[in-house]
Scaffold this active site. Structure first.
Site, PDB file in Angstrom:
ATOM      1  CD  GLU A  38      -2.723  -1.174   2.564  1.00 65.54           C
ATOM      2  OE1 GLU A  38      -3.961  -1.561   2.550  1.00 65.54           O
ATOM      3  OE2 GLU A  38      -1.994  -0.990   3.553  1.00 65.54           O
TER       4      GLU A  38
HETATM    5  C1  TNX Z   1      -4.344  -3.826   4.788  1.00 62.07           C
HETATM    6  S1  TNX Z   1      -2.849  -6.143   3.960  1.00 62.07           S
HETATM    7  C2  TNX Z   1      -2.904  -3.533   5.154  1.00 62.07           C
HETATM    8  C3  TNX Z   1      -2.939  -3.286   6.452  1.00 62.07           C
HETATM    9  C4  TNX Z   1      -4.046  -3.109   7.433  1.00 62.07           C
HETATM   10  C5  TNX Z   1      -5.071  -4.043   6.962  1.00 62.07           C
HETATM   11  C6  TNX Z   1      -6.283  -4.132   7.404  1.00 62.07           C
HETATM   12  C7  TNX Z   1      -1.613  -5.300   4.211  1.00 62.07           C
HETATM   13  C8  TNX Z   1      -0.450  -5.800   3.576  1.00 62.07           C
HETATM   14  N1  TNX Z   1      -1.830  -4.030   4.440  1.00 62.07           N
HETATM   15  O1  TNX Z   1      -2.054  -2.200   6.606  1.00 62.07           O
HETATM   16  O2  TNX Z   1      -3.889  -3.139   8.803  1.00 62.07           O
HETATM   17  O3  TNX Z   1      -5.013  -3.915   5.351  1.00 62.07           O
HETATM   18  O4  TNX Z   1      -7.016  -5.294   7.131  1.00 62.07           O
END
Ligand code: TNX
Length: 502
Positions: free
Chosen positions: A310
């Protein structure tokens, strides 16, 4: 075998082979001894571990003997290098007057002990003396895992968990033959490990949590203690420092890491994707070199997880340049890199592990990163959010949790196959599976237990048990028998309506 599994055991993960023998059960008595026939300290440590467990609830002395002398009745632990059991495989034979555990390694013996525990009455898990009888059905088990990686991820950044809490989490998950603890040590809301060259990461970056909670961090001594405690249970710690996004706590601690030279305040909300290390600045890589070096020094496992998810505040080209710079840093400090699926956008070194988290399947666009990883010859750790994310709500009524990947009930956690989810990703491309417990909505360990049980055992079974014979109906009956085991351990578990609890 298939017909028998339903009636004579409730072992999770389901062993590769378990057969009923025509003998009376073994009964633990005040005279039961454990014999560690296996040479070496490690196997004896496994015998001691089993003895401590049995003493607690039975109140029996359960002495441990080394060597080959065999007082009866006895539980015998032996190393046998001739058997083709692999590093974690084992054989377990229970007869009226003996129990034999054999494995190629002490790790295999430890896995065998977890099976043995589950063949005993649930009250064996109590922390105070209970009345028996302490019988173990006469069975013959030959077992080894389908995948070598069966992880449990714990986000200690959004919420900090104390050393004692992390140890309890390890104790609970290792019963399901989990062999990796992935600690998400840094994110926007908190930096949880001391880095000597950059002390404010912990003292400032670790001083808060989601919602402005109390925060906290591990000293290197604390971290080493987690590693030691996990290793004694044959669990490898994989630390994660998330980069280049999810870096708010680091950016808040050191203004020079920001492109504009100014620190943002500590972040206590639950948004994602807004922070980035400054890809242009040289100091970013000096910082990462220090962090990776210091973390590598206290991490015996071969992998360091560098996040990569992300990174929406990092331009595409910058992201690829960033990973190009990160790669040699990890190598220089003698480790292999692990990263979330987005990292496969960049060129990765052979041996890098890519962690899939998207709920996408088949040939949906969301599966592209997984295929890019496989095209680079890399293996995947599978954490599809709609099956393996323990922070998803079970259903509409779950008091904590998120639901962006849908609801995930006990059946969703068990009913999937990591080698059949994605077109172009087969058995040989999969290193294993991992549950993920993100903690934006989790207040404490009680919440963490509630989200972990009963789902984690399903994920563990997907990772350990043979593909053939994977049936929800059989599994849910076995799962039901674990309710009393969790009660005995005072685990705050969710009584899913999908499971026929006793
Ligand atoms: C996505 S999945 C994220 C996390 C959040 C999560 C909540 C991923 C690699 N990153 O930063 O905590 O969703 O479900």
């Amino acid at each position: 075998m298939a017909g028998l599994t339903e009636t004579h055991h409730a072992v999770i993960p389901r062993p590769a082979s378990i057969e009923k023998r025509g003998d009376a059960p073994f009964a633990l008595t005040p005279d039961t001894h454990i014999v560690a026939a296996a040479a070496g300290e490690e196997a004896t440590a496994v015998a001691d571990h089993l003895a401590a467990l049995l003493r607690r609830a039975t109140g029996y002395p359960v002495p441990v003997h080394r060597g080959t002398a065999r007082p009866r009745p006895a539980i015998l632990l032996a190393l046998d290098s001739h058997r083709r059991l692999g590093a974690e495989g084992y054989r377990l034979q229970v007869a009226r007057n003996s129990v034999q555990l054999e494995a190629k390694t002490s790790e295999g013996l430890f896995r065998a002990v977890q099976t043995l525990r589950q063949l005993l009455p649930a009250t064996v898990e109590s922390t105070s003396t209970q009345s028996g009888p302490w019988t173990i059905p006469a069975v013959s088990v030959a077992d080894r895992p389908r995948f070598g990686w069966r992880g449990a991820h714990l986000d200690v950044s959004r919420r900090f968990f104390s050393l004692a809490e992390v140890k309890r989490y390890i104790d609970l998950v290792c019963q399901y033959k989990i062999n990796v603890l992935h600690l998400h040590l840094s994110d926007d809301q908190g930096w949880r490990i001391v880095v000597d060259r950059w002390p404010r990461l912990a003292t400032h970056g670790g001083s808060s949590a989601v919602g402005g909670g109390p925060g906290g961090y591990y000293t290197k001594l604390d971290y080493r203690e987690i590693v030691r405690y996990a290793a004694a249970r044959y669990v490898t710690v994989v630390p994660e420092i998330d980069t280049p996004g999810h870096t708010g706590a680091a950016l808040a601690s050191y203004p020079e890491l920001n492109c504009d030279g100014r620190s943002p305040p500590l972040y206590t909300g639950v948004d994602v994707g807004f922070s980035s290390l400054c890809v242009e600045k040289e100091i970013t890589y000096e910082f990462l070199d220090d962090v990776v070096r210091e973390l590598a020094e206290i991490t015996p496992g071969r992998y360091l997880h560098l996040g990569g998810d992300e990174a929406r505040a990092t331009a595409d080209a910058d992201y690829v340049r960033f990973i190009d710079r990160l790669r040699p840093i990890v190598r220089r400090h003698g480790k292999r890199m692990m990263g979330w699926e987005e990292m496969a956008r960049a060129r990765l070194a052979p041996g890098t592990l890519v962690q899939y988290w998207s709920p996408a399947t088949g040939s949906e666009p969301g599966t592209a990163p997984a295929r890019r990883a496989v095209e680079q010859g890399l293996k995947l750790v599978m954490s599809p959010a709609n099956h393996a994310y323990l922070d998803m709500k079970y259903d509409r009524g779950t008091p904590v949790g998120l639901s962006w990947a849908g609801y995930v009930d006990a059946r969703d956690a068990h009913d999937w196959d990591p080698a059949e989810l994605i077109d172009g990703v087969g058995e040989k491309d999969v290193a294993g599976v991992e549950s993920a417990l993100w903690t934006e909505t989790i207040a404490d360990l009680k919440d963490a237990e509630f989200m972990t049980f009963p789902r984690l055992p399903g994920i563990a079974e997907v990772g350990w048990s043979p593909r053939a014979g994977h049936h929800w109906e059989d599994y849910r009956r076995r799962l039901a028998a674990h309710g009393p085991r969790w009660e005995a351990q005072r685990v705050n578990f969710y009584r899913s309506a999908q499971v026929p609890w006793p």
